[in-house]
Scaffold this active site. Structure first.
Site, short mmCIF file in Angstrom:
data_model
loop_
_atom_site.label_atom_id
_atom_site.label_comp_id
_atom_site.label_asym_id
_atom_site.label_seq_id
_atom_site.Cartn_x
_atom_site.Cartn_y
_atom_site.Cartn_z
N GLU B 283 42.89 45.02 27.05
CA GLU B 283 42.16 45.93 26.51
C GLU B 283 42.95 46.14 25.24
OE1 GLU B 283 40.04 49.20 29.12
OE2 GLU B 283 41.84 50.18 28.40
N GLU B 286 41.98 43.38 23.00
CA GLU B 286 40.39 43.47 22.81
C GLU B 286 40.25 44.36 21.61
OE1 GLU B 286 37.59 44.45 25.83
OE2 GLU B 286 36.06 44.61 24.56
N CYS B 303 37.82 51.38 33.02
CA CYS B 303 38.27 51.06 34.28
C CYS B 303 37.80 52.13 35.28
CB CYS B 303 39.93 51.72 34.23
SG CYS B 303 40.53 51.77 32.43
N SER B 323 34.76 48.48 26.51
CA SER B 323 35.71 47.36 26.47
C SER B 323 35.20 46.57 27.80
CB SER B 323 36.97 47.96 26.98
OG SER B 323 37.43 46.82 27.70
N LYS B 362 35.01 53.15 43.62
CA LYS B 362 35.59 51.73 43.81
C LYS B 362 35.15 51.15 44.87
CE LYS B 362 38.98 52.13 40.55
NZ LYS B 362 38.49 51.22 39.33
N GLU B 365 32.07 49.55 43.32
CA GLU B 365 32.49 48.54 42.28
C GLU B 365 32.74 47.29 43.05
OE1 GLU B 365 36.44 49.00 40.40
OE2 GLU B 365 35.56 48.72 38.66
N GLU B 370 28.87 40.94 40.16
CA GLU B 370 29.55 40.18 39.23
C GLU B 370 30.94 40.17 39.62
OE1 GLU B 370 27.89 42.86 38.95
OE2 GLU B 370 28.90 44.43 37.32
N CYS B 508 41.71 60.21 37.99
CA CYS B 508 41.93 59.79 39.42
C CYS B 508 42.39 60.55 40.22
CB CYS B 508 42.17 58.32 39.33
SG CYS B 508 41.33 57.53 38.52
#
Ligand code: SF4
Ligand code: SF4
Ligand code: SF4
Ligand code: FES
Ligand code: FES
Lengths: 161, 579
Positions: B283, B286, B303, B323, B362, B365, B370, B508
């Site tokens: 990150e 980037e 994230c 990002s 999650k 996710e 992908e 979280c």
């Protein structure tokens, strides 16, 4: 329907016009009035219409769906051109409206709450419609048929387009 | 100030306070069910619909709901008279008359507010026999399981989803006996705009909304001799897991957790914190790349999968700003199933990776299309929450509180202080700044604590001098706050370079998979403190100084943001419908 999805049909333009003309854009308090108008224009409230109204009035569509399912007046499925409503209120019931209801179901070949596939008829049972003096009563769209006997049923059906 | 008496004891409280709050001052607990007030998160659910909290007020003919009745001067309140207790019991019996009452086989048993209420009122039989709701359980979502037969219509979920998260998935549908919390057009949750944050689950008093339970799948993997099962644990898990075993909130149980995971049969116990360090490498690289090459600014952290799905629906015209980095969970999976398989000599088809996460999103996710390795296998095989891990530990008869501590396995168990603070709102940003600062200026950052980015505030801002550049950063937690920031960015009124967003209020540590807080929001600050203490205790506190991360780049990835890194560690976003 495909056209309605693109929201370009004359119906959508009419609804949009109504919202604009009455200055209701972004007015969350106008939801019921707009739903009424929409149902008047479209005959029922399909998903696309609720989403359209949600965007215009800035109301989450889950809330709109909640309101639409709360009031029995609103329908999310199309209704027939001829909407038969049999009153099963007390006055009508004691004068035999249950038999009228049976006869209508038989003659139309439909159950209560159904709409025919060709969208010609829909049939539903309602509570007292305020015409107890004429009991038993059947409404077809806005027309009242009173003091009915089972043998009158076919005549009423034939009278509709 | 207002003076009143409660159970003949005088008390003084501020104007506008409810009877419920006034009674607390006298250490009198009036039971509640629908009511929920989360002060720090600015959430109040005050629908006063359940009537469990009724009390007698002198001069008033009917009983008053304590949660929604304000005190007045000279008020005389009685909270536990026989009349009141009888009324309360009747209310709860009526609720139970339309409840499945299969507590013995319920995911929420021993953690259910309705069950506790029935127990505290001493309900042994129910006089009322009534119609029972017959809703089909809804299991379309990877994250959220719905059983509306267990719903008590408190509407906490609706308040959370619409007022705090501004996602507006859940609302009351139909009327009378048929009333049900549902989605627009009765869509399955999986097809709705739900972002799987699980905050509705976190506040639901019963098992009407729960996590999709993966415990038996996890046991199946562990029992399979043909598999090598490895585990990664997210930063926030260690700050909350102890609560399930009676340890004080805020106890960091990292070492015990590692021991317990080995006892459960995991072959290797690794740490998502390692992947958090890796995320910072990518990150920060980037960000430097975007600044140098005129890329899109601001850059948003990516994230949080709840937040990612939120922007995919709600701001789907702005998908170039997050990002492209995968989340630490997925980075871990991508590296485990490529680098680690080689390094530990484990055949890919034998490796099973289970994640322990504080989070329900999650679960979703990990199932996204992908998130597959170049060979086409899912990077993460199964996700369980902190709550599910606690249940497994109990099922295995492990006396968690007395366990000795042990360390994570190498190489993917080593992490820095920067990795561990990912679990608290503002932590990703702070970790990124520690690395970006040194990379951009080439100088050592002496003061690594960015305290203005810490804490439970919904939106935090700071301006950091990096070389001769003023870098404006902001962190938002809770999706209502995120919406606020994004609208500001879209309107061109906010000039941030980097924005961190976490879907769950506080980050979280308050994830939808953490032990239930039952309205006791004070524990969130304690969990947060535990993570910052863990950071301070680490010898290395900057991600790029993690020796195992350095080794990973040398042996496998090359440079941060290299082609190989982009292939494995970066992702793309999907424009989704906004309803
Ligand atoms: S939701 Fe609560 S009360 Fe209902 S069955 Fe489950 S544990 Fe029992
Ligand atoms: S998981 Fe989050 S977005 Fe989905 S319904 Fe619950 S609160 Fe709303
Ligand atoms: S689903 Fe849970 S939180 Fe939502 S109204 Fe029902 S009981 Fe309350
Ligand atoms: S009962 Fe039928 S009209 Fe009143
Ligand atoms: S807790 Fe007061 S009415 Fe439900």
């Amino acid at each position: 329907m495909a056209e309605m999805g693109k929201q370009k049909s004359p119906e959508f333009e009419e609804l949009d016009g109504f919202i604009k003309k009455s200055g209701l854009e972004g007015k969350q308090s106008a939801l019921i009035a707009v739903l009424h108008q929409a149902q008047h224009i479209f005959g029922y409230l399909p998903k696309e219409v609720m989403m359209f109204i949600g965007k215009k009035l800035q109301i989450p569509v889950a809330k709109i769906y909640g309101v639409v399912t709360f009031y029995s007046f609103f329908n999310t499925e199309p209704k027939g051109r001829n909407q038969f409503k049999v009153c099963l209120g007390t006055a009508c019931f004691v004068r035999g409206s249950d038999k009228i209801a049976d006869a209508l179901q038989r003659q139309l070949g439909m159950k209560m709450g159904e709409t025919s596939e060709d969208l010609r008829y829909s049939l539903e049972a309602v509570r007292c419609v305020g015409a107890c003096g004429l009991a038993p009563v059947v409404l077809v769209n806005d027309k009242v048929y009173g003091r009915l006997l089972v043998k009158d049923i076919n005549k009423i059906i034939d009278a509709q387009e | 100030m207002v003076s009143l008496t409660i159970n003949n004891m005088p008390v003084q409280v501020e104007d506008g306070v409810t009877i419920l709050e006034a009674a607390r001052k006298l250490n009198i607990d009036i039971p509640t069910l629908c009511h929920l007030e989360l002060h720090d998160l600015k959430m109040v659910n005050q629908v006063a619909s359940c009537r469990v909290c009724v009390v007698e007020v002198k001069g008033r003919r009917n009983l008053a709901p304590a949660c929604a009745t304000q005190v007045f001067e000279g008020m005389e309140v009685l909270t536990h008279t026989p009349t009141v207790i009888k009324a309360r019991r009747m209310v709860v019996e009526l609720i139970l008359s339309n409840h499945p009452k299969n507590c013995l086989m319920c995911n929420k048993s021993t953690d259910c507010e309705l069950q506790n209420l029935a127990a505290s009122l001493g309900i042994f039989e129910i006089e009322y026999v009534g119609q029972m709701s017959q809703h089909k359980p809804e299991q379309s979502s990877r994250a959220i399981s719905r059983d509306m037969n267990k719903c008590v219509l408190c509407r906490r979920c609706e308040t959370m989803c619409s007022k705090v998260q501004t996602v507006n998935v859940l609302s009351a549908m139909e009327r009378g006996f048929d009333t049900v919390m549902g989605t627009a057009f009765n869509l399955p949750m999986a097809d709705s705009t739900c972002v799987n944050c699980g905050q509705c689950v976190a506040v639901c008093p019963t098992a009407a909304l729960t996590e999709v339970n993966n415990i038996s799948k996890a046991w199946d993997y562990l029992a399979d001799d043909g598999k090598i099962v490895i585990v990664q644990t997210a930063p926030a898990v260690r700050a909350a897991l102890g609560e399930a075993f009676g340890l004080p909130p805020g106890t960091n149980v990292t070492g015990k957790m590692v021991t317990a995971l080995r006892m459960l049969g995991f072959n290797k116990v690794f740490d998502t914190d390692f992947a958090a360090d890796l995320t910072i490498m990518e990150e920060a690289a980037e960000l430097v790349h975007r600044i140098k090459h005129g890329g899109t600014i601001p850059m948003l952290t990516s994230c949080c999968p709840g937040w990612v799905k939120f922007i995919e629906h709600q701001f789907n015209d702005m998908l170039d700003i997050p990002s492209s980095c995968k989340s630490p969970q997925q980075m871990f999976g991508a590296i485990a199933k490529t680098y680690l398989t080689q390094k530990l000599n484990i055949p890919l088809e034998k490796m099973v990776l289970i994640s322990v996460m504080p989070c329900l999103a999650k679960k979703y996710e990990a199932s996204r299309e992908e998130h597959k390795t170049p060979e086409g296998v899912q990077e993460v095989d199964l996700v369980i929450t902190t709550r599910e891990l606690a249940k497994m530990i109990k099922e295995a008869g492990i006396n968690f509180a007395s366990l000795a501590e042990s360390d994570f396995d190498d190489p993917m168990g080593a992490s820095t202080g920067a990795g561990v603070i990912f679990g608290a709102s503002g932590g990703v940003l702070e970790a990124a700044l520690r690395t970006a600062y040194e990379w951009i200026t080439g100088q050592k950052l002496e003061k690594v604590d960015f305290t203005s980015l810490r804490g439970l505030d919904g939106i935090k801002e700071a301006t950091v001098k990096i070389g001769d550049m003023d870098v404006n950063v902001a962190a938002a937690s809770g999706l209502g706050n995120a919406r606020h920031l994004l609208e500001c960015v879209r309107a061109g009124e906010c000039n941030y370079h980097v924005i961190e967003i976490m879907a769950c209020p506080g980050g979280c540590i308050d994830g939808g998979g953490q032990p239930y807080h039952h309205g006791n929001i004070g524990i969130l600050q304690k969990r947060t403190n535990a993570l910052y203490q863990a950071d301070r205790d680490k010898p290395v506190r900057k991600s790029h100084e993690n020796p195992y991360i350095q080794q990973l780049y040398q042996e496998f990835l090359g440079e941060p943001y290299s082609e190989k890194a982009k292939e494995l560690l970066h992702t793309t976003y999907t424009k989704r419908e906004l309803m």
